[in-house]
Design a protein around this motif. Structure first.
Motif, short mmCIF file in Angstrom:
data_model
loop_
_atom_site.label_atom_id
_atom_site.label_comp_id
_atom_site.label_asym_id
_atom_site.label_seq_id
_atom_site.Cartn_x
_atom_site.Cartn_y
_atom_site.Cartn_z
N UNK A 80 0.83 -1.20 0.00
CA UNK A 80 0.00 0.00 0.00
C UNK A 80 0.87 1.25 0.00
N UNK A 81 1.93 1.24 0.78
CA UNK A 81 2.87 2.36 0.81
C UNK A 81 3.49 2.57 -0.56
N UNK A 82 3.90 1.49 -1.19
CA UNK A 82 4.50 1.56 -2.52
C UNK A 82 3.51 2.11 -3.54
N UNK A 83 2.27 1.68 -3.46
CA UNK A 83 1.24 2.18 -4.38
C UNK A 83 1.05 3.69 -4.19
N UNK A 84 0.99 4.13 -2.94
CA UNK A 84 0.82 5.55 -2.67
C UNK A 84 1.99 6.37 -3.20
N UNK A 85 3.21 5.89 -2.96
CA UNK A 85 4.39 6.59 -3.46
C UNK A 85 4.39 6.65 -4.99
#
Length: 81
Positions: free
Chosen positions: A21-26
């Motif tokens: 999820x963090x990677x998607x947001x970034x």
């Protein structure tokens, strides 16, 4: 012991999900920034294509072989005038 293994697996899966999820947001943020930068470049090229034929030729010289761009096509038209 089976319950402990299940908890450990679930904990790792949650961590992976959070990381994903963090990677998607970034990635989403970076894509938004890149779109903004591309739009800025396009606006400058549009402005440049509306400038004098000399400016068009200079702009095109910084982007040799960039086919399909307004700048390159306008520079070639300016050279034939």
């Amino acid at each position: 012991m089976t319950e402990g293994v299940e908890k450990l697996i679930l904990e790792h899966l949650r961590a992976l999900r959070d990381d994903l999820q963090t990677l998607r947001n970034e990635t989403r943020e970076q894509r938004t920034e890149l779109r903004s930068r591309v739009n800025s470049v396009e606006e400058r090229l549009t402005w440049s294509s509306a400038a004098s034929p000399t400016s068009k030729a200079i702009s095109a010289s910084y982007m040799p072989g960039w086919t399909g761009s307004r700048c390159a096509s306008n520079a070639s038209n300016a050279g034939s005038s």
